[in-house]
Design a protein around this motif. Structure first.
Motif, PDB file in Angstrom:
ATOM      1  N   LYS A  27       0.816  -1.224   0.000  1.00  0.00           N
ATOM      2  CA  LYS A  27       0.000   0.000   0.000  1.00  0.00           C
ATOM      3  C   LYS A  27       0.847   1.270   0.000  1.00  0.00           C
ATOM      4  CE  LYS A  27      -3.972  -2.169   2.131  1.00  0.00           C
ATOM      5  NZ  LYS A  27      -4.964  -2.149   3.203  1.00  0.00           N
ATOM      6  N   GLY A  28       2.063   1.176  -0.571  1.00  0.00           N
ATOM      7  CA  GLY A  28       2.924   2.355  -0.695  1.00  0.00           C
ATOM      8  C   GLY A  28       3.603   2.792   0.590  1.00  0.00           C
ATOM      9  N   ILE A  29       3.683   1.902   1.575  1.00  0.00           N
ATOM     10  CA  ILE A  29       4.193   2.278   2.893  1.00  0.00           C
ATOM     11  C   ILE A  29       5.632   2.787   2.862  1.00  0.00           C
ATOM     12  CG2 ILE A  29       4.913  -0.064   3.548  1.00  0.00           C
ATOM     13  CD1 ILE A  29       3.315   2.555   5.872  1.00  0.00           C
ATOM     14  N   HIS A  30       6.500   2.190   2.044  1.00  0.00           N
ATOM     15  CA  HIS A  30       7.899   2.637   2.010  1.00  0.00           C
ATOM     16  C   HIS A  30       8.031   4.032   1.421  1.00  0.00           C
ATOM     17  CE1 HIS A  30       8.913  -1.898   1.945  1.00  0.00           C
ATOM     18  NE2 HIS A  30       8.743  -1.477   3.175  1.00  0.00           N
ATOM     19  N   ILE A  31       7.276   4.324   0.390  1.00  0.00           N
ATOM     20  CA  ILE A  31       7.314   5.660  -0.218  1.00  0.00           C
ATOM     21  C   ILE A  31       6.755   6.685   0.766  1.00  0.00           C
ATOM     22  CG2 ILE A  31       6.479   7.092  -2.125  1.00  0.00           C
ATOM     23  CD1 ILE A  31       8.571   4.952  -2.954  1.00  0.00           C
ATOM     24  N   GLN A  36       8.075  11.197   4.641  1.00  0.00           N
ATOM     25  CA  GLN A  36       8.034  11.765   5.994  1.00  0.00           C
ATOM     26  C   GLN A  36       9.419  12.176   6.480  1.00  0.00           C
ATOM     27  OE1 GLN A  36       6.102   8.699   8.263  1.00  0.00           O
ATOM     28  NE2 GLN A  36       4.062   9.243   7.521  1.00  0.00           N
ATOM     29  N   LEU A  37      10.462  11.611   5.915  1.00  0.00           N
ATOM     30  CA  LEU A  37      11.838  11.942   6.308  1.00  0.00           C
ATOM     31  C   LEU A  37      12.296  13.292   5.766  1.00  0.00           C
ATOM     32  CD1 LEU A  37      13.480   8.459   5.719  1.00  0.00           C
ATOM     33  CD2 LEU A  37      12.867   9.483   7.918  1.00  0.00           C
ATOM     34  N   CYS A  38      11.581  13.819   4.790  1.00  0.00           N
ATOM     35  CA  CYS A  38      11.968  15.082   4.166  1.00  0.00           C
ATOM     36  C   CYS A  38      11.636  16.258   5.075  1.00  0.00           C
ATOM     37  CB  CYS A  38      11.267  15.245   2.819  1.00  0.00           C
ATOM     38  SG  CYS A  38      11.812  14.041   1.602  1.00  0.00           S
ATOM     39  N   VAL A  79      16.215  10.102   2.242  1.00  0.00           N
ATOM     40  CA  VAL A  79      15.322   9.260   1.440  1.00  0.00           C
ATOM     41  C   VAL A  79      16.073   8.058   0.878  1.00  0.00           C
ATOM     42  CG1 VAL A  79      13.958   9.178  -0.692  1.00  0.00           C
ATOM     43  CG2 VAL A  79      13.682  11.094   0.881  1.00  0.00           C
ATOM     44  N   ILE A  80      17.241   8.291   0.287  1.00  0.00           N
ATOM     45  CA  ILE A  80      18.014   7.187  -0.279  1.00  0.00           C
ATOM     46  C   ILE A  80      18.479   6.248   0.828  1.00  0.00           C
ATOM     47  CG2 ILE A  80      20.175   6.601  -1.471  1.00  0.00           C
ATOM     48  CD1 ILE A  80      17.896   7.525  -3.274  1.00  0.00           C
ATOM     49  N   GLY A  81      18.889   6.803   1.964  1.00  0.00           N
ATOM     50  CA  GLY A  81      19.312   5.958   3.085  1.00  0.00           C
ATOM     51  C   GLY A  81      18.200   5.031   3.541  1.00  0.00           C
ATOM     52  N   TYR A  82      16.981   5.534   3.536  1.00  0.00           N
ATOM     53  CA  TYR A  82      15.833   4.709   3.923  1.00  0.00           C
ATOM     54  C   TYR A  82      15.481   3.688   2.834  1.00  0.00           C
ATOM     55  CZ  TYR A  82      11.114   3.238   4.969  1.00  0.00           C
ATOM     56  OH  TYR A  82      10.000   2.464   5.203  1.00  0.00           O
ATOM     57  N   LEU A  83      15.463   4.112   1.576  1.00  0.00           N
ATOM     58  CA  LEU A  83      15.023   3.231   0.489  1.00  0.00           C
ATOM     59  C   LEU A  83      16.082   2.225   0.039  1.00  0.00           C
ATOM     60  CD1 LEU A  83      13.018   5.669  -1.824  1.00  0.00           C
ATOM     61  CD2 LEU A  83      12.102   3.941  -0.268  1.00  0.00           C
ATOM     62  N   MET A  84      17.365   2.505   0.292  1.00  0.00           N
ATOM     63  CA  MET A  84      18.439   1.645  -0.223  1.00  0.00           C
ATOM     64  C   MET A  84      18.265   0.160   0.123  1.00  0.00           C
ATOM     65  SD  MET A  84      20.985   1.468  -2.193  1.00  0.00           S
ATOM     66  CE  MET A  84      21.217   3.205  -2.472  1.00  0.00           C
TER      67      MET A  84
END
Length: 149
Positions: A27-31, A36-38, A79-84
């Motif tokens: 449900k798009g939770i990672h995005i 929210q980190l921004c 964002v990249i640190g979280y998504l990596m």
């Protein structure tokens, strides 16, 4: 033809098609969490599934474009640190598979990325303990080149 880069604060990556579900999350939770980190100025994260003319990417396309539009480099790093980890998730089943990130950069920036006599590349390889390769041809229908780290 690739989607147009909307602003100078927009950063784009090529991600394997098979990793898109892991990056998006249920449900798009990672995005949502990445946004929210921004900072208060927010950010926009888009994972393209269509070409600029509205047609779907070919089913056999190996990559998709992940576009992150942020207000600051600090936001991009967050964002990249979280998504990596989600970029890499599909590779967990094969420990021998090398993990890498492919960044799209405007072709006029490539000489800056490389540096005089390759010094910027050498410094990045040292800092990231990685190999860095700047592809010398633009992507079809684009003025962007791939930098693989």
């Amino acid at each position: 033809m690739l989607p147009k880069r909307p602003s100078p604060t927009c950063y784009r990556f090529l991600v394997l098609s098979k990793k898109t579900k892991a990056i998006i999350g249920t449900k798009g939770i990672h995005i949502k969490k990445a946004k929210q980190l921004c900072s208060k100025r927010g950010c926009k994260i888009t994972l393209f599934t269509t070409l600029p003319d509205g047609t779907e990417f070919p089913s056999n396309a190996s990559d998709r474009v992940l576009q992150i539009d942020v207000a600051s480099l600090e936001d991009l790093v967050a964002v990249i640190g979280y998504l990596m980890p989600f970029f890499q998730k599909a590779a967990e089943t094969d420990e021998n598979q090398l993990k890498h990130v492919k960044v799209l950069v405007p072709d006029f920036v490539c000489s800056t990325v490389i540096g005089e006599r390759g010094e910027n590349i050498h410094q990045m390889e040292k800092d990231f303990n990685s190999r860095v390769h700047v592809f010398n041809t633009s992507l079809p229908g684009s003025s962007e080149n791939v930098v693989k780290v």
